[in-house]
Design a protein around this motif. Structure first.
Motif, short mmCIF file in Angstrom:
data_model
loop_
_atom_site.label_atom_id
_atom_site.label_comp_id
_atom_site.label_asym_id
_atom_site.label_seq_id
_atom_site.Cartn_x
_atom_site.Cartn_y
_atom_site.Cartn_z
N ILE A 46 0.77 -1.10 -0.05
CA ILE A 46 0.07 0.02 0.03
C ILE A 46 1.03 1.23 -0.01
O ILE A 46 0.59 2.07 -0.81
N PHE A 47 1.93 1.26 0.87
CA PHE A 47 2.86 2.33 0.92
C PHE A 47 3.52 2.48 -0.49
O PHE A 47 3.89 3.76 -0.78
N PHE A 48 3.99 1.43 -0.88
CA PHE A 48 4.67 1.49 -2.21
C PHE A 48 3.68 2.04 -3.23
O PHE A 48 4.34 2.74 -4.20
N PHE A 49 2.57 1.76 -3.55
CA PHE A 49 1.65 2.31 -4.37
C PHE A 49 1.29 3.69 -4.05
O PHE A 49 1.38 4.33 -5.24
N CYS A 50 1.22 4.03 -3.03
CA CYS A 50 0.99 5.29 -2.53
C CYS A 50 2.13 6.44 -2.78
O CYS A 50 2.07 7.46 -3.27
N SER A 51 3.19 5.83 -2.69
CA SER A 51 4.67 6.73 -2.93
C SER A 51 4.58 6.88 -4.47
O SER A 51 4.88 7.96 -4.85
N ILE A 52 4.54 5.90 -5.26
CA ILE A 52 4.59 5.87 -6.62
C ILE A 52 3.52 6.80 -7.23
O ILE A 52 3.89 7.74 -8.08
N ALA A 53 2.38 6.59 -6.78
CA ALA A 53 1.26 7.58 -7.45
C ALA A 53 1.44 9.08 -6.92
O ALA A 53 1.20 9.78 -7.78
N SER A 54 1.80 9.39 -5.85
CA SER A 54 1.99 10.70 -5.19
C SER A 54 3.05 11.23 -6.01
O SER A 54 2.95 12.45 -6.56
N MET A 55 4.40 10.58 -6.39
CA MET A 55 5.39 11.00 -7.07
C MET A 55 5.09 11.46 -8.57
O MET A 55 5.56 12.64 -8.82
N ILE A 56 4.31 10.65 -9.12
CA ILE A 56 4.15 10.78 -10.42
C ILE A 56 2.90 11.78 -10.66
O ILE A 56 2.96 12.74 -11.59
N LEU A 57 1.79 11.76 -9.74
CA LEU A 57 0.78 12.80 -9.94
C LEU A 57 1.47 14.39 -9.78
O LEU A 57 1.23 15.17 -10.39
N GLY A 58 2.25 14.32 -8.49
CA GLY A 58 2.93 15.55 -8.31
C GLY A 58 3.79 16.39 -9.14
O GLY A 58 3.56 17.32 -9.63
#
Length: 252
Positions: A46-58
Motif C-alpha cells: 500500500i505504501f509502495f503504491f501510494c508513494s509511486i502515485a504521489s510522485m507521478i501525480l505531483g
C-alpha cells in the motif's frame, strides 16, 4: 483534488500551516502503526503504491500550473511521495530517511511560504508575475532561487540530501523500481522549479508590478535563514545522529 484549491484560496499563513502540520501528523501516525502493529507485505505494498502515485501525480500535474500556490500544492504532493519511500522500505534506514525527509521538507516549506508571504502585498498570484523580481528585489529573488533549487534536489543543498537518503534506502531494501520512479520524477520536477528561477531572472512580468521594497534587515534575515535551511548538509550533523537514534529505538 482538494489540496490545490485550498492552497490557492486560503491566506498564505494558513496555507503554510496546512502544507506542514497535517503531513507531519499523518506520517507520525503511519510510523506509529509501523512500530506497534505488524508490518506485513500488504501494508508495504500500500505504501509502495501510494508513494509511486504521489510522485507521478505531483510531478506531472505541477508542470501545467501557472499559479504559484497551486505549483507548491502539487509539489507538496510529490514530496509526500518521496517521504513515503521510507515507509515502503520497512527498514531502519527507511525510518531514518523518512525522519530526515520530514525535517528537511518542513524547513524548505516554511522558507518557501515565508517568501510568498513577503510578496503577498504585491499581489503576486501567477508565475508570470515573478518576472523582473531579480531587478526589483535581488535578495528575495536569490533567496527564492535557493529554495527552488533545494526543492529540485540540486546538490549540495538540503533537498538533495533528503532524496539521496530516501533513494538509497529504497535501493537497500531492493525497491529498485521505486527508486527509479523517484529519480525520474525528480528530473521532471527540475523543469518547473528552474522555470521559476528563469522567470525571476530572465523574463519580463506579464503586467508590470511595483514590488514594495523590504527593509534591509528583513531581507538579509530572510536570506540568511534561507541559506542555512536550504544549504545545511545533514551528514555529518546532529540531525543525522538524532534521526539514527530515533529510528533505531523505534525499530527495536
Amino acid at each position: 483534488m482538494w489540496a490545490p484549491d485550498i492552497y490557492e484560496g486560503s491566506p498564505t499563513p494558513v496555507t503554510a500551516f496546512l502544507s506542514i502540520a497535517p503531513k507531519i501528523s499523518i506520517l507520525a501516525n503511519m510510523l506509529r502503526v509501523f512500530i506497534v502493529a505488524s508490518y506485513g507485505g500488504t501494508l508495504q505494498q500500500i505504501f509502495f503504491f501510494c508513494s509511486i502515485a504521489s510522485m507521478i501525480l505531483g510531478a506531472l500535474a505541477a508542470m501545467a500550473q501557472t499559479k504559484v500556490k497551486r505549483l507548491l500544492a502539487y509539489s507538496s504532493i510529490g514530496h509526500v511521495g518521496y517521504i513515503c519511500i521510507g515507509l515502503s522500505c520497512g527498514t531502519i534506514e527507511g525510518i531514518q530517511s523518512l525522519l530526515i525527509g520530514i525535517f528537511i521538507y518542513a524547513s524548505m516549506t516554511i522558507d518557501a511560504f515565508a517568501i510568498v508571504l513577503a510578496l503577498r502585498q504585491t499581489r503576486v498570484k501567477y508565475i508570470a508575475d515573478l518576472g523582473a523580481l531579480a531587478k526589483t528585489n535581488p535578495i528575495l529573488a536569490i533567496t527564492f532561487s535557493m529554495t527552488m533549487f533545494s526543492y529540485a534536489g540540486i546538490p549540495p543543498l538540503a533537498g538533495f540530501c533528503s532524496k539521496f537518503y530516501l533513494f538509497f534506502a529504497a535501493l537497500g531494501c531492493g525497491a529498485y523500481f521505486l527508486a527509479l520512479v523517484g529519480v525520474v520524477t525528480s528530473v521532471i520536477g527540475c523543469f518547473y522549479y528552474i522555470r521559476l528561477v528563469k522567470r525571476m531572472f530572465f523574463d519580463k512580468p506579464r503586467t508590470w508590478i511595483l514590488y514594495e521594497p523590504m527593509d534591509r534587515e528583513k531581507s538579509l534575515l530572510l536570506a540568511m535563514t534561507s541559506s542555512f535551511i536550504t544549504s545545511s548538509f545533514p551528514y555529518p550533523s546532529p540531525i543525522f545522529d538524532l534521526t539514527h537514534q530515533m529510528a533505531l529505538s523505534s525499530y527495536l
